[in-house]
Write an enzyme that holds these catalytic residues in place. Sequence first.
Site, PDB file in Angstrom:
ATOM      1  N   CYS A  49       1.058  -1.201  -0.030  1.00 61.41           N
ATOM      2  CA  CYS A  49       0.134  -0.056  -0.116  1.00 61.41           C
ATOM      3  C   CYS A  49       0.829   1.232   0.050  1.00 61.41           C
ATOM      4  O   CYS A  49       1.906   1.456   0.917  1.00 61.41           O
ATOM      5  CB  CYS A  49      -1.028  -0.161   1.081  1.00 61.41           C
ATOM      6  N   CYS A  52       0.236   3.194   3.571  1.00 63.52           N
ATOM      7  CA  CYS A  52       0.777   2.517   4.974  1.00 63.52           C
ATOM      8  C   CYS A  52       1.828   1.680   4.831  1.00 63.52           C
ATOM      9  O   CYS A  52       2.327   1.045   5.872  1.00 63.52           O
ATOM     10  CB  CYS A  52      -0.610   2.074   5.772  1.00 63.52           C
ATOM     11  N   CYS A  98      -7.317  -0.773   1.299  1.00 61.40           N
ATOM     12  CA  CYS A  98      -6.479  -1.523   2.257  1.00 61.40           C
ATOM     13  C   CYS A  98      -7.101  -1.527   3.666  1.00 61.40           C
ATOM     14  O   CYS A  98      -7.631  -0.339   4.225  1.00 61.40           O
ATOM     15  CB  CYS A  98      -5.535  -0.430   2.411  1.00 61.40           C
ATOM     16  N   CYS A 101      -5.435   1.045   6.510  1.00 60.13           N
ATOM     17  CA  CYS A 101      -5.636   2.434   6.481  1.00 60.13           C
ATOM     18  C   CYS A 101      -6.768   2.976   5.644  1.00 60.13           C
ATOM     19  O   CYS A 101      -7.000   4.073   5.746  1.00 60.13           O
ATOM     20  CB  CYS A 101      -4.267   3.110   5.979  1.00 60.13           C
ATOM     21  N   CYS A 121      -8.505  -5.873  -9.805  1.00 62.18           N
ATOM     22  CA  CYS A 121      -7.889  -4.528 -10.794  1.00 62.18           C
ATOM     23  C   CYS A 121      -7.652  -3.378  -9.802  1.00 62.18           C
ATOM     24  O   CYS A 121      -8.516  -2.714  -9.322  1.00 62.18           O
ATOM     25  CB  CYS A 121      -9.177  -4.381 -11.568  1.00 62.18           C
TER      26      CYS A 121
END
Length: 134
Positions: A49, A52, A98, A101, A121
């Site tokens: 990510c 984070c 995510c 976060c 995707c």
Amino acid sequence: MTTDAQAPTDAELRERLTPEQYEVTQRAGTERAFSGAYHDTKDPGVYHCIVCDVALFESDTKYDSGSGWPSFTEAIDPDRVTLKQDSSHGMIRTEAVCANCGAHLGHVFPDGPGPTGDRFCMNSASLDLKPANG
């Protein structure tokens, strides 16, 4: 999944992320097809990510879906990506964020290859590829 670190402020995110990364992760934007850094990357590693730094996808689950965005068959751990219904833009889709976060990552579609049949995707702007040997 949560971390002990305090979440960055909006000002910190605007300073650290590019305008496109901010638009995608914080405002559920979408980069243009075939424009992202990772849409055709075949380098081995782990996709994290961008907000984070949690590891989300292994490069060996990435495949060329022809869609113009990085596509994966599954997350490293299902608990690291939260799926929610997205009814924006006159469509009903499954949004992927995510779990740590809340950053918008992309969408999941039921037209992928085995073993899951899912196509994660994702937007390149929401990801950071960390090389397998480094």
